[in-house]
Design an enzyme around this catalytic site. Structure first.
Site, PDB file in Angstrom:
ATOM      1  N   HIS B 234       0.827  -1.205   0.000  1.00 17.98           N
ATOM      2  CA  HIS B 234       0.000   0.000   0.000  1.00 17.98           C
ATOM      3  C   HIS B 234       0.863   1.258   0.000  1.00 17.98           C
ATOM      4  O   HIS B 234       1.132   1.827  -1.047  1.00 17.98           O
ATOM      5  CB  HIS B 234      -0.982  -0.069   1.183  1.00 17.98           C
ATOM      6  CG  HIS B 234      -2.025   0.994   1.218  1.00 17.98           C
ATOM      7  ND1 HIS B 234      -2.259   1.860   0.182  1.00 17.98           N
ATOM      8  CD2 HIS B 234      -2.919   1.338   2.186  1.00 17.98           C
ATOM      9  CE1 HIS B 234      -3.238   2.681   0.504  1.00 17.98           C
ATOM     10  NE2 HIS B 234      -3.655   2.395   1.703  1.00 17.98           N
ATOM     11  N   HIS B 274      -0.495   0.737 -12.066  1.00 13.40           N
ATOM     12  CA  HIS B 274      -1.545   1.064 -11.116  1.00 13.40           C
ATOM     13  C   HIS B 274      -2.778   0.300 -11.562  1.00 13.40           C
ATOM     14  O   HIS B 274      -3.079   0.230 -12.746  1.00 13.40           O
ATOM     15  CB  HIS B 274      -1.806   2.568 -11.139  1.00 13.40           C
ATOM     16  CG  HIS B 274      -2.516   3.063  -9.932  1.00 13.40           C
ATOM     17  ND1 HIS B 274      -3.825   2.757  -9.679  1.00 13.40           N
ATOM     18  CD2 HIS B 274      -2.082   3.816  -8.886  1.00 13.40           C
ATOM     19  CE1 HIS B 274      -4.167   3.333  -8.520  1.00 13.40           C
ATOM     20  NE2 HIS B 274      -3.141   3.959  -8.017  1.00 13.40           N
ATOM     21  N   ASP B 325       4.117   7.252  -6.690  1.00 15.61           N
ATOM     22  CA  ASP B 325       5.254   6.938  -5.821  1.00 15.61           C
ATOM     23  C   ASP B 325       6.598   7.138  -6.515  1.00 15.61           C
ATOM     24  O   ASP B 325       7.609   7.394  -5.860  1.00 15.61           O
ATOM     25  CB  ASP B 325       5.167   5.483  -5.341  1.00 15.61           C
ATOM     26  CG  ASP B 325       3.883   5.216  -4.602  1.00 15.61           C
ATOM     27  OD1 ASP B 325       3.549   6.005  -3.707  1.00 15.61           O
ATOM     28  OD2 ASP B 325       3.208   4.223  -4.919  1.00 15.61           O
TER      29      ASP B 325
END
Lengths: 388, 388
Positions: B234, B274, B325
């Site tokens: 996560h 993603h 990220d």
């Protein structure tokens, strides 16, 4: 290749299932416990709860849930030794408990204590199965120590160290009261721990598995589960039952009239009904017998009598049966445990199920997350703040 | 009449939906954020994330998420004052942080700190909306203080008290470094907070809502959400991205070759892909420009160059785009923040969304829990331990 799973909702499209609150959706398979609501049966790994309550100890059930089989005597002895060796709660955690205000909700204290225990466990970030099994032992060993320490500290007493041996039930009652429990008290409490050890995918167990499914650590998952169990819709019902019994006792009101008055006012009688059980919760039936025996032994037969009158009134008026919380309330009370600690006992027993579910989750992990449907506005543009 | 909602699975019957991991199941409706994976759009309450990142501050977004509208100047000023007044973390919590071993996972420390803050908040058990809004302010104000305090303590330095005024970004960087941040650093960090404030029903937000749905308190829910975000599936991805960039830098290896070697070995390249976005994550696009500007300003252009080479290689070899990220990693690194603190920044920003989702959950609460299907044994009976 996707390493980023912080996914979210897409546009609703054909084939998407809408299930508010996830009611009726099967999220996962589990080998741990099964409830037959029609028959009023609860099974742990194939064994009926009545059989386990009568013939096994809490530690035997712990071994069953973790390992899949009831232990041999030498396996049981080994588990007792491991639990005993793990009861050394770090002094930093006990020292922090001294700083916590006395009126803090015990479940909140337990949540912080468990979260803090992680910092003093060298294996916290080791996600191997062997390390997780050792952490499960430490959690089960240390939670009773933290609960008892806080209970004594807020009463102005020093914590009592665990004994050199003895069961979880024996040690917890000893650390709480500062004296060894009688055999009957220990046995009664041990059965309570057996009865609460697991109950399918309830809200706290589900919380633990969701957290675990991100591959977070066991302390994170159990800390979250404690937070969920703290909720009055989940673990807090037996506290409310005891408050009701005390209110009846303090008022000298007839229990039957108390129930009828509250029902007429559209109010809840706590400790009745269950979403799954359409007949009596088998755990409630076992506890009922224990309340009767304990109320005789403790010369406190009025609690049992109040409860039977309430039970009969509810069955007549509402055709509804008591659940596990209805009778665990008076059992814990007659054992001399503070009312607001009842949910922490639920938590320490349920740590069995929580940790077993985590081990099961991690054996074949898949992220658990549903979607939300966006029902908010669209197409807005930012107006400069001076013009708002 | 059922007050006991610790329900569990029944026998699978017709009409039950099986959805492993709850994939594709819509659990609830939300007005907070929306992701269009095809177009690469992220919307907070109707506003495109690009518009918000360019034209609003983090505190404006916080007001938007909590109240549904962007603030007027006087509303924004009031929020700043409330946050400022709430940055006084109780000394008991800071003192506990002194006891935590230096090598503890910062997300674990944040989890304990948030859980412990509850004990020193007189409104913890007040579940009114007004009290919950005040607790959300306290959480948002105090989490940066706890993170910065732990970061300094483990480096052998004393915590730095917050300033008399200034934004969340300004105060956090000041408390972390002990000196006021430059304007560019503050602005960059503020945009990062805007970009991470919410992202639909991700695993940590879902965890918070599940805990909240038992009517447990806000601290319990946020503590659980932090535990979920800690998971490497996560919130931990940007930490791994930076470790990769550092490994490339330390080895003097060509980034293109590094990627090709790792892909050939069947290994992951972190920060790509993603589940939802089929094109570039809009947050990654914004951060990419920030990495470029910051790497120029900080005379550290190699980080940007490594990342562009990795990005192009991944697009050519795997037809996969970077996610949020990938670029937040180098932004935080160039701002001088310790790599292992990256996920705590994610958490402090996401507290906006977590608390907004809780307020939404409690406005019309329904318990969130699916069922498990029991696939274990049945019909076993206990054999006495001596005969096992």
């Amino acid at each position: 290749m996707s390493d980023h799973v912080e996914t979210s909702e897409q546009k609703p499209s054909d084939g998407v299932v809408k299930a508010p609150g996830l009611k009726g959706v099967v999220a996962l398979e589990s080998e741990l416990s099964f409830i037959d609501g029609e028959k009023g049966e609860l099974i742990y790994r194939g064994y009926d709860i009545r059989d386990l309550a009568e013939h096994t100890s809490f530690e035997e059930v712990v071994h069953l849930m973790w390992e899949g089989e009831l232990p041999t005597q030498s396996q049981l002895d080994a588990l007792h030794r491991k639990l005993q060796a793990a009861r050394d709660v770090p002094s930093e955690v006990i020292d922090f408990l001294r700083q916590v205000p006395d009126d803090t909700h015990p479940m909140a204290v337990l949540r912080t204590a468990v979260s803090a225990l992680a910092h003093f466990d060298e294996e916290t970030e080791d996600t191997s199965r062997a390390a997780n099994q050792r952490k499960a032992i430490r959690l089960l060993a240390r939670m009773p120590v933290c609960i008892a320490a806080f209970a004594r500290l807020r009463a102005g007493k020093e914590p009592v160290a665990p004994l050199e041996d003895g069961s979880t039930a024996h040690n917890f009652l000893y650390m709480l009261n500062g004296e060894e429990p009688g055999e009957a008290a220990e046995e009664t409490f041990d059965v309570c721990l057996v009865l609460h050890a697991d109950h399918g995918l309830n809200a706290s167990t589900f919380t633990g598995r969701v957290i675990g499914s991100t591959l977070s650590d066991m302390y994170s998952a159990i800390t979250g589960a404690i937070g969920a169990l703290k909720g009055p819709l989940h673990g807090g019902a037996n506290v409310e039952v005891m408050k009701m019994l005390k209110a009846i006792d303090d008022s000298d009101k007839d229990p039957v009239q108390y129930v009828k008055d509250h029902l007429a006012a559209g109010e809840r009688i706590m400790g009745f009904g269950h979403r799954v059980y359409q007949t009596m919760d088998p755990r409630a039936a076992i506890l009922q017998g224990m309340v009767e025996a304990l109320s005789e032994e403790r010369d406190a037969r009025h609690w049992y009598e109040y409860q039977m009158q309430i039970l009969e009134t509810m069955q007549t008026e509402k055709h509804i049966d008591p659940n596990v919380d209805f009778f665990s309330a008076s059992v814990y009370y007659m054992l001399g445990i503070d009312i607001d600690l009842f949910t922490t006992i639920f938590a320490l027993s349920r740590t069995t199920g929580w940790t077993a579910h985590l081990l099961e989750q991690w054996a074949d992990n898949a992220l658990i997350r549903p979607r939300a449907e966006y029902v908010g506005p669209r197409g807005k543009t930012v107006t400069p703040i001076a013009e708002r």
